[in-house]
Structures are given as structure tokens and as C-alpha cells.
Design a protein around this motif. Structure first.
Motif, PDB file in Angstrom:
ATOM      1  N   SER A  28      41.793   9.468  31.115  1.00  0.00           N
ATOM      2  CA  SER A  28      40.478   9.815  30.583  1.00  0.00           C
ATOM      3  C   SER A  28      39.415   8.787  30.920  1.00  0.00           C
ATOM      4  N   THR A  45      42.993  23.086  29.015  1.00  0.00           N
ATOM      5  CA  THR A  45      42.472  21.728  29.169  1.00  0.00           C
ATOM      6  C   THR A  45      41.755  21.537  30.501  1.00  0.00           C
ATOM      7  N   GLN A  48      38.237  24.069  30.178  1.00  0.00           N
ATOM      8  CA  GLN A  48      37.188  23.803  29.196  1.00  0.00           C
ATOM      9  C   GLN A  48      36.294  22.645  29.637  1.00  0.00           C
ATOM     10  N   CYS A  49      35.024  22.786  29.381  1.00  0.00           N
ATOM     11  CA  CYS A  49      34.072  21.730  29.720  1.00  0.00           C
ATOM     12  C   CYS A  49      34.161  20.620  28.679  1.00  0.00           C
ATOM     13  N   PRO A  50      34.371  19.365  29.077  1.00  0.00           N
ATOM     14  CA  PRO A  50      34.479  18.283  28.097  1.00  0.00           C
ATOM     15  C   PRO A  50      33.155  17.921  27.436  1.00  0.00           C
ATOM     16  N   GLN A  51      32.047  18.438  27.980  1.00  0.00           N
ATOM     17  CA  GLN A  51      30.732  18.089  27.436  1.00  0.00           C
ATOM     18  C   GLN A  51      30.224  19.115  26.440  1.00  0.00           C
ATOM     19  N   CYS A  75      27.382  19.353  33.615  1.00  0.00           N
ATOM     20  CA  CYS A  75      28.542  18.454  33.711  1.00  0.00           C
ATOM     21  C   CYS A  75      29.304  18.749  35.006  1.00  0.00           C
ATOM     22  N   ALA A  81      38.278  15.712  33.997  1.00  0.00           N
ATOM     23  CA  ALA A  81      37.782  16.514  32.879  1.00  0.00           C
ATOM     24  C   ALA A  81      38.931  16.951  31.967  1.00  0.00           C
ATOM     25  N   ILE A 110      40.083  14.103  29.676  1.00  0.00           N
ATOM     26  CA  ILE A 110      39.171  13.912  28.538  1.00  0.00           C
ATOM     27  C   ILE A 110      39.463  14.941  27.453  1.00  0.00           C
ATOM     28  N   ASN A 111      39.693  16.196  27.861  1.00  0.00           N
ATOM     29  CA  ASN A 111      40.015  17.252  26.893  1.00  0.00           C
ATOM     30  C   ASN A 111      41.350  16.984  26.196  1.00  0.00           C
ATOM     31  N   ARG A 116      40.837  14.386  23.549  1.00  0.00           N
ATOM     32  CA  ARG A 116      40.125  14.984  22.414  1.00  0.00           C
ATOM     33  C   ARG A 116      41.054  15.844  21.561  1.00  0.00           C
ATOM     34  N   LYS A 117      41.911  16.650  22.215  1.00  0.00           N
ATOM     35  CA  LYS A 117      42.853  17.483  21.470  1.00  0.00           C
ATOM     36  C   LYS A 117      43.844  16.631  20.682  1.00  0.00           C
TER      37      LYS A 117
END
Length: 379
Positions: free
Chosen positions: A199, A321, A324-327, A347, A354, A357-358, A361-362
């Protein structure tokens, strides 16, 4: 538990004695399996019943009686482990095949418990004291077995590999190491273009050990078929072929161990994908590359070092993952060949970056909703 491994050095007669012990272990396991298959449900065959049956085998077969009694029990336990795994898969309603126990034809090890062997005071030699005639073997290796008391050694196993025999010691100690907290968190996206992408945007190169040695492996394999069956030359050619695969296996193991250790020492939280590799390798176009990457082995080392260092390793489901857009969180559908994530929100990121990063976050969301915390491994 800690497993220490040494290369065993002995003469030809000792090698034949080890082979005999390994074949005896296979015989006991298969006999116990047949005993379970032929028994009725009312007999209620369990681990204790198989252990008692192994005593019957010792009384009926002299070559079984020549093996140490605890080694015979360990062989019977192998049959029970296969049976128990089958029962457990059925109980959990595992989809697909449940792993019905099969007879073994390629056993490569014999296991002793707390008897049947004795260590030299220098702990550089080991003597097997049963009637198989293995005798004293010299131990070659770097691990320091002399640091641990003999009473902490719970199992000793002799393993046959393509380049000789190895002795493994299972030491009953707690593998813990105090590592200073870094306050860093990381998400990992596994891939074939790169071994993983984190990430932070770092791409770990994919070593591709099998691909690099594929030409040599194919050459060694062709040499097998040029030798006449049953001749010593064919046996040597098969051994050279097996050594090639053994070298690749060791390279892959050391690489996974090194990278997992670095990741867990540098981060307090590591979130990665819970990939179903068994299903992924059904794609015959990618199966070889997926197996060559060794994601499952890397994950197991991540969990091991997380427990050792008191860190946290967390597996999350990989669904969406990479889409999906991480922004902004919007779903941007992409094919596997599309390597750049471009969203209408502006983004633009490398696809695996990307996804990493997802994934992180998950993992944080999973910790927040389930109340997980502290130093533990979760999957």
C-alpha cells in the motif's frame, strides 16, 4: 514448537536400514487404514484403537517389532490424522472432495518420539537404538541443537530427500522475540507481474524460480527417458531431475521466509488477500505461474513471524479490491490485461497499488467492526 534440521551422514548399510524403517512406517500406516476401512461403525475406531492395533502388528510381524515401539505408534497416528481430517471435512461440509484417506505408496520419513534414539554429548551425532540397525549418524548443519535440553525434544524424524537423508528435531519451546513497535501498517496485493505490491506503492519483483530453471529441468527429464528401465543409469537420471526440483523448492522457501520476515519486522499490521489458490490453479493458462509464485507459503510465513514478533497479520476477502477506486469507492470494472486504474474522480494508479490500498482499508474496517486488536494472527 521449533523444528531444527540437520543433514545426516552415514554409510550405505545405514541408508538401507533407514529405507527399511521408512517402508515399515508405510506398512503400519496402510495396515491401520485397512483396519479402519474393514471395521463397522459399532467398532468406533479412534486413535486409541489404532494404537492398540499397532501392538497387534508388532506381535505378528517381526520387521514391525524391530522398529521402536513409539515409532510404531507414530506411524499409526499418521493413519488417524488422515482419518480425522476426512471426518472433519465431512462435519464442516467442505465443498468438493472430502479427502477420503488413501493408501500410501511414496512415504519418505520415519518418526520417533522420546525413545529409540540418543544424542551424543556433543549433540553432533545421533544414535538410533532400535533393531533396524541404523546406528550412529553424523549431523551436518548450522542450527545449534546444543542450546536446548534433550528433554525438550519431543520428536525426531528421519526424512529422505533427493540429495540424501535429514534428521529433524521437534523442540518444545515458545518461539517469541521482542521486536520494537514501528507504528506502520501495510496492505499486500499478490500478483504474477510482481510478487506483491504494498500500500506504499512498492513492487516486490517476482523471482520466478521455476521459469528460470525450466530449460534445465526439461533437459534433465528428457535424459530419464533415454535410459533403459531398471538400470542404474535411469535411477541416477531420475535423481538428477529430482534435485533440480528440490533446489527450486528451497529457493522458493528461503525467498518467502526472507520477505515475510522483513514485512513483519517493519510493520505492526499486515493485511493481505485470502486467496483460494486451490481454485485459482484450475486456470491452466496461469497454473504454473501461480504455483511458482508460492503465495500460500509466503502467507504461512507472514502468520508465523506475526506470532513470533507479537504483530498482527490479517487476511481479508479479495472481492472487488482491484475494481474499487481507493479514493471515491466507485467500481471501475477492468479486465486482467488492464494494469492501470483510472476513475472519473481523477484517481489514476497502478492497478495492484490501488488494490493494496483497498486491502489495507478492508483490514482496518474488519478490525473496527469485530473489535480485534492486540498481537494475534487472524484469517
Amino acid at each position: 514448537m521449533l523444528v531444527l534440521e540437520y543433514k545426516a551422514k552415514g554409510n550405505k548399510a545405514q541408508s538401507q536400514a533407514i529405507e527399511e524403517a521408512i517402508k515399515t512406517t508405510q506398512f503400519i500406516r496402510n495396515k491401520c487404514l485397512r483396519y479402519w476401512m474393514d471395521a463397522s461403525k459399532e467398532d468406533n475406531i479412534n486413535n486409541s484403537a489404532l494404537s492398540r492395533y499397532s501392538t497387534v502388528l508388532r506381535a505378528n510381524f517381526p520387521f514391525v517389532a524391530a522398529l521402536n515401539s513409539m515409532a510404531v505408534q507414530a506411524a499409526a497416528e499418521r493413519a488417524w490424522f488422515a482419518i480425522y481430517r476426512f471426518y472433519d471435512n465431512c462435519k464442516k461440509a467442505k465443498p468438493g472432495k472430502k479427502g477420503y484417506p488413501r493408501f500410501q505408496h511414496d512415504n519418505r520419513s520415519v518418526e520417533y518420539k522420546t525413545s529409540g534414539w540418543s544424542l551424543h554429548p556433543t549433540k553432533r551425532r545421533i544414535t538410533f537404538t532400535d533393531k533396524k540397525g541404523i546406528g550412529e549418524l553424523k549431523l551436518m548443519g548450522k542450527w545449534d541443537i546444543h542450546m536446548y535440553p534433550v528433554k525438550s525434544i519431543k520428536r525426531v524424524r528421519i526424512v529422505r530427500r533427493a540429495d540424501g537423508f535429514y534428521v529433524q528435531f521437534c523442540v518444545d519451546i515458545e518461539c517469541k522475540e521482542d521486536v520494537q513497535a514501528t507504528g506502520q501498517e501495510i496492505g499486500l496485493d499478490f500478483g504474477l507481474e510482481h510478487f506483491y505490491t504494498d500500500s506504499n506503492g512498492y513492487h516486490e519483483p517476482n523471482p520466478r524460480f521455476l521459469r528460470k530453471a525450466e530449460k534445465q529441468i526439461k533437459h534433465a527429464q528428457r535424459r530419464i527417458y533415454k535410459k533403459q528401465k531398471g538400470k542404474n543409469g535411469r535411477k541416477k537420471a531420475r535423481n538428477r531431475y529430482a534435485r533440480k526440483h528440490l533446489q527450486i523448492s528451497r529457493q522458493r522457501t528461503e525467498h518467502a521466509k526472507l520477505k515475510a520476515r522483513h514485512v513483519m519486522r517493519s510493520n505492526d499490521l499486515c493485511v493481505y488477500e485470502n486467496l483460494q489458490v486451490k481454485n485459482m490453479v484450475r486456470n491452466h493458462h496461469l497454473a504454473k505461474s501461480i504455483n511458482d509464485a508460492g503465495w500460500r507459503q509466503f502467507r504461512s510465513y507472514l502468520e508465523y513471524f506475526a506470532q513470533k514478533y507479537g504483530k498482527m497479520a490479517l487476511a481479508v476477502e479479495p472481492h472487488y479490491t482491484s475494481q474499487q477506486c481507493p479514493q471515491c469507492g466507485a467500481i471501475v470494472k477492468k479486465s486482467l490485461s488492464t494494469r492501470t486504474h483510472a476513475c472519473r474522480c481523477g484517481c489514476v494508479l497502478q492497478r495492484d497499488y490501488a488494490a493494496a490500498i483497498n486491502i489495507l482499508r478492508k483490514g482496518k474496517e474488519k478490525i473496527a467492526t469485530s473489535g480485534q486488536g492486540g498481537s494475534k494472527v487472524s484469517s
